[in-house]
Structure formats: structure tokens, C-alpha cells
Write a protein that holds these residues in place. Structure first.
Motif, PDB file in Angstrom:
ATOM      1  N   LYS A  72    -108.376  37.061  31.419  1.00 27.26           N
ATOM      2  CA  LYS A  72    -108.740  38.739  31.385  1.00 27.26           C
ATOM      3  C   LYS A  72    -107.160  39.535  31.375  1.00 27.26           C
ATOM      4  O   LYS A  72    -107.244  40.326  30.564  1.00 27.26           O
ATOM      5  CB  LYS A  72    -109.366  38.952  32.439  1.00 27.26           C
ATOM      6  N   THR A  73    -106.202  39.064  32.164  1.00 24.23           N
ATOM      7  CA  THR A  73    -104.977  39.707  32.430  1.00 24.23           C
ATOM      8  C   THR A  73    -103.729  38.806  32.262  1.00 24.23           C
ATOM      9  O   THR A  73    -103.889  37.646  32.912  1.00 24.23           O
ATOM     10  CB  THR A  73    -104.935  40.645  33.403  1.00 24.23           C
ATOM     11  N   PHE A  74    -102.674  39.342  31.784  1.00 22.83           N
ATOM     12  CA  PHE A  74    -101.648  38.431  31.888  1.00 22.83           C
ATOM     13  C   PHE A  74    -100.334  39.545  31.854  1.00 22.83           C
ATOM     14  O   PHE A  74     -99.868  39.712  30.799  1.00 22.83           O
ATOM     15  CB  PHE A  74    -101.529  37.303  30.742  1.00 22.83           C
ATOM     16  N   PRO A  75     -99.935  40.305  33.068  1.00 23.37           N
ATOM     17  CA  PRO A  75     -99.022  41.474  32.962  1.00 23.37           C
ATOM     18  C   PRO A  75     -97.656  41.022  32.386  1.00 23.37           C
ATOM     19  O   PRO A  75     -96.938  41.850  31.891  1.00 23.37           O
ATOM     20  CB  PRO A  75     -99.247  41.789  34.534  1.00 23.37           C
ATOM     21  N   GLN A  76     -97.293  39.673  32.482  1.00 24.98           N
ATOM     22  CA  GLN A  76     -96.089  39.427  32.126  1.00 24.98           C
ATOM     23  C   GLN A  76     -95.569  39.534  30.636  1.00 24.98           C
ATOM     24  O   GLN A  76     -94.449  39.389  30.069  1.00 24.98           O
ATOM     25  CB  GLN A  76     -95.459  38.131  32.648  1.00 24.98           C
ATOM     26  N   GLY A  77     -96.871  39.543  29.847  1.00 22.27           N
ATOM     27  CA  GLY A  77     -96.480  39.591  28.368  1.00 22.27           C
ATOM     28  C   GLY A  77     -96.594  38.256  27.617  1.00 22.27           C
ATOM     29  O   GLY A  77     -96.954  37.094  28.368  1.00 22.27           O
ATOM     30  N   LYS A  78     -96.423  38.582  26.322  1.00 19.52           N
ATOM     31  CA  LYS A  78     -96.731  37.060  25.644  1.00 19.52           C
ATOM     32  C   LYS A  78     -95.773  36.078  25.969  1.00 19.52           C
ATOM     33  O   LYS A  78     -96.190  34.992  25.778  1.00 19.52           O
ATOM     34  CB  LYS A  78     -96.708  37.453  24.178  1.00 19.52           C
ATOM     35  N   ALA A  79     -94.393  36.454  26.092  1.00 20.17           N
ATOM     36  CA  ALA A  79     -93.568  35.263  26.254  1.00 20.17           C
ATOM     37  C   ALA A  79     -93.773  34.572  27.349  1.00 20.17           C
ATOM     38  O   ALA A  79     -93.885  33.149  27.296  1.00 20.17           O
ATOM     39  CB  ALA A  79     -92.095  35.921  26.359  1.00 20.17           C
ATOM     40  N   ALA A  80     -94.045  35.328  28.650  1.00 22.84           N
ATOM     41  CA  ALA A  80     -94.360  34.490  29.575  1.00 22.84           C
ATOM     42  C   ALA A  80     -95.707  33.656  29.487  1.00 22.84           C
ATOM     43  O   ALA A  80     -95.760  32.616  30.056  1.00 22.84           O
ATOM     44  CB  ALA A  80     -94.625  35.443  30.891  1.00 22.84           C
ATOM     45  N   PHE A  81     -96.686  34.323  28.669  1.00 17.24           N
ATOM     46  CA  PHE A  81     -97.915  33.288  28.750  1.00 17.24           C
ATOM     47  C   PHE A  81     -97.637  31.982  27.796  1.00 17.24           C
ATOM     48  O   PHE A  81     -98.064  31.186  28.117  1.00 17.24           O
ATOM     49  CB  PHE A  81     -98.897  34.278  27.841  1.00 17.24           C
ATOM     50  N   TYR A  82     -96.620  32.262  26.712  1.00 16.16           N
ATOM     51  CA  TYR A  82     -96.495  31.195  25.910  1.00 16.16           C
ATOM     52  C   TYR A  82     -95.752  29.808  26.606  1.00 16.16           C
ATOM     53  O   TYR A  82     -95.707  28.920  26.514  1.00 16.16           O
ATOM     54  CB  TYR A  82     -95.489  31.492  24.703  1.00 16.16           C
ATOM     55  N   LYS A  83     -94.792  30.634  27.644  1.00 20.72           N
ATOM     56  CA  LYS A  83     -94.012  29.418  28.657  1.00 20.72           C
ATOM     57  C   LYS A  83     -95.001  28.924  29.524  1.00 20.72           C
ATOM     58  O   LYS A  83     -94.875  27.698  29.809  1.00 20.72           O
ATOM     59  CB  LYS A  83     -92.999  30.393  29.392  1.00 20.72           C
ATOM     60  N   GLU A  84     -95.987  29.530  29.957  1.00 21.16           N
ATOM     61  CA  GLU A  84     -97.054  29.117  30.927  1.00 21.16           C
ATOM     62  C   GLU A  84     -97.781  27.934  30.046  1.00 21.16           C
ATOM     63  O   GLU A  84     -98.064  26.849  30.464  1.00 21.16           O
ATOM     64  CB  GLU A  84     -98.056  30.031  31.407  1.00 21.16           C
ATOM     65  N   VAL A  85     -98.149  28.195  28.860  1.00 23.62           N
ATOM     66  CA  VAL A  85     -99.043  27.340  27.945  1.00 23.62           C
ATOM     67  C   VAL A  85     -98.065  26.100  27.851  1.00 23.62           C
ATOM     68  O   VAL A  85     -98.495  25.004  27.521  1.00 23.62           O
ATOM     69  CB  VAL A  85     -99.157  27.990  26.687  1.00 23.62           C
ATOM     70  N   GLN A  86     -96.693  26.319  27.670  1.00 24.58           N
ATOM     71  CA  GLN A  86     -95.749  25.122  27.238  1.00 24.58           C
ATOM     72  C   GLN A  86     -95.601  24.188  28.266  1.00 24.58           C
ATOM     73  O   GLN A  86     -95.551  23.037  28.174  1.00 24.58           O
ATOM     74  CB  GLN A  86     -94.220  25.674  26.831  1.00 24.58           C
ATOM     75  N   LEU A  87     -95.748  24.836  29.735  1.00 24.77           N
ATOM     76  CA  LEU A  87     -95.641  24.112  30.811  1.00 24.77           C
ATOM     77  C   LEU A  87     -96.804  23.215  31.128  1.00 24.77           C
ATOM     78  O   LEU A  87     -96.604  22.062  31.433  1.00 24.77           O
ATOM     79  CB  LEU A  87     -95.127  24.830  32.146  1.00 24.77           C
TER      80      LEU A  87
END
Length: 299
Positions: A72-87
């Protein structure tokens, strides 16, 4: 062979200490389009209810079966989301639901491996399902403990944000346990992303106590067939802390087990649950000691 996967939502509020990355660095994961995921989830049939929310059945055009939930939400933006996905994509353990892909755009999704038999809760509460055997229950809690050992001792940063209950333990076709609700270190505090060396001992101890307590409750769930969401769980924890709890241990066993369980193993599992759910002081044993003990019983 039909490919299968699971899509589960992820809605953290982490602050990241690492350098930002872009989508090109996620080549080892499949990138789904929003359009394909929406088409695959036509009808939005709920197939599992995790503590983080419902997941839906999906069928992709290439034959991939999945369960989907929107982030639903991810306030840190795309780059933070991509890093989360990577981890999350680098977590590999046979008792964790593995990340296989993701989707970005107006809406975001995470795509995990599929678990054919749904949640443990369903098998404990649905009268239409064949009751889990005593041996299977013992293997399930052993698998969960193995996943916790991996997250705590073999991940950098260590993973402490774990929700352990029968809703979040998924089962594959062979009834192997797969822990599904896993996040990064520090989702509940401000020590995000610190290694063992940088994180305070007090903070680590508190998170570890929480995990061990949840594992003890899961053991009680497996023994009694009563999910932790029910009001009776607090009573069970109180009961197992009573000095005379072993005298009435046969009365709390899941009726679906009949007399097929091992009384000696029941007694020792209840002692483990008692030690795990003690709230006064630090645990007198480590997750590795719990796993070693459970593995001996399972073998």
C-alpha cells in the motif's frame, strides 16, 4: 511442470543506512508489470490470511500460479524499495518463503514462492482438513526454529522483525514449514540496519526475547490446536507457567491427535514452551540450543 509463487505485501517503515540502488541491480529477480499482476488476480479470491493481511490467488498467462497482495505505501521511495527487495532476495533458507520477484509503478508487489498447503492455522482450525500428525507438528516447529537461527546468526544485518504464529507459518506440499512474515532489523525501533557489533546488547536481547517468546507460543499452538489469535492463548501461557502444569498436560492436547502423540515428547516440548514464555529475566538458553534440542527430537 507448473511454476508456482506467492506474492505477499510488505509495508515497512525503515530508515536505510546503505547506498541507494536502482532496478538494474535486481536482475536476479523477476520483474512483473502491474498490468500482468492485476490480470492474474481477476476476482481477487483470498487464499490465505497472514497477520499482515490477505493474499490473493493469481494465475499468470505463462502458467505461473501465485498469491498477490499490494504494497500500500512505501514513503522512502523507489530506491529504498529496490534495496529492500535486494536484501529480501538474498535470504535463502529452506524454511523461509523465498522472494522470486517484484512489481513497481503506481502499485508495488513482492512475489514469493508458492506454498501449496496454505497456512498452519488452516490445518489447525479447519475441520475439513486432515489433522496434522504429531511427527509433522514436531517437524514444523523444528523448521521454524531453524529459520530463526538463520535470520539471527547468519544474516548481516541480522533479522529480528519476525512475526511467528500459525497464520504466518506456511506449508509446502510436503508440510515443510515456511516462515513468511520477515523484515529487516529494527522495524520497531531506531537502531535500523546496524550489525551485531553496532547494535546495543540491550536492544538485541529484547528482540531475541520477543522471538523466543513467540516460538514458545507457537509450540503451544501446535500442541493444543489453538491459534495464538484466540483469547485462550494468554490462559495457556499462564497455565504453562504454573508449577503443576505437567499434571494436566494431557487435557490440553489437540483432540484431533487422539492418543497418537508421544507423552515423553509432549512433556519435554511443554517444558521448552514454558522456558520460552517466561517473562522474568533473560532466556537461559539460545535459539541455537532450542534448535539443537528440537532436531534431536525430530530425528
Amino acid at each position: 511442470m507448473v511454476k508456482v509463487a506467492v506474492v505477499i505485501s510488505f509495508n515497512p517503515s525503515y530508515n536505510f543506512w546503505f547506498n541507494l540502488i536502482d532496478i538494474s541491480q535486481l536482475h536476479f529477480l523477476r520483474h512483473f508489470s502491474n498490468k500482468n499482476i492485476k490480470r492474474a488476480t481477476a476476482g481477487f479470491r483470498i487464499v490465505a490470511n497472514l497477520s499482515s493481511g490477505p493474499v490473493y490467488r493469481a494465475k499468470f498467462q505463462d502458467g505461473l500460479m501465485a498469491m498477490v497482495k499490494e504494497v500500500k505505501t512505501f514513503p522512502q521511495g523507489k530506491a529504498a524499495f529496490y534495496k529492500e527487495v535486494q536484501l529480501l532476495g538474498h535470504l535463502h533458507h529452506c524454511h523461509l518463503v523465498g522472494l522470486r520477484g517484484f512489481s513497481t509503478g503506481r502499485e508495488r508487489f513482492l512475489v514469493f514462492e508458492y506454498t501449496e498447503r496454505g497456512s498452519l492455522k488452516e490445518h489447525l482450525t479447519d475441520p475439513l482438513k486432515t489433522p496434522l500428525t504429531w511427527k509433522t507438528r514436531l517437524l514444523i516447529v523444528t523448521g521454524v526454529a531453524a529459520a530463526l537461527e538463520y535470520l539471527y546468526f547468519f544474516c548481516n544485518p541480522p533479522i529480528y522483525h519476525v512475526s511467528i504464529n500459525s497464520s504466518n507459518v506456511l506449508l509446502d506440499e510436503n508440510f515443510n514449514a515456511k516462515l513468511s512474515d520477515v523484515g529487516l532489523l529494527g522495524s520497531r525501533g531506531n537502531h535500523i540496519g546496524k550489525s551485531h557489533l553496532l547494535c546495543s546488547r540491550e536492544c538485541m536481547d529484547q528482540e531475541c526475547r520477543n522471538i523466543i517468546f513467540q516460538l514458545g507460543v507457537l509450540i503451544l499452538e501446535l500442541i493444543t490446536g489453538q491459534p495464538s489469535e484466540e483469547d485462550g492463548t494468554d490462559l495457556l501461557v499462564q497455565w504453562v507457567q504454573d508449577s503443576n502444569f505437567l499434571r494436566s498436560m494431557h487435557k490440553i492436547v489437540d483432540p484431533a491427535l487422539g492418543n497418537t502423540y508421544d507423552s515423553i515428547e509432549l512433556r519435554t516440548l511443554l517444558i521448552v514452551a514454558r522456558l520460552c514464555t517466561k517473562t522474568d529475566g533473560n532466556p537461559k538458553f539460545s535459539m541455537q540450543q532450542i534448535l539443537w534440542y528440537l532436531q534431536r527430537k525430530a530425528d
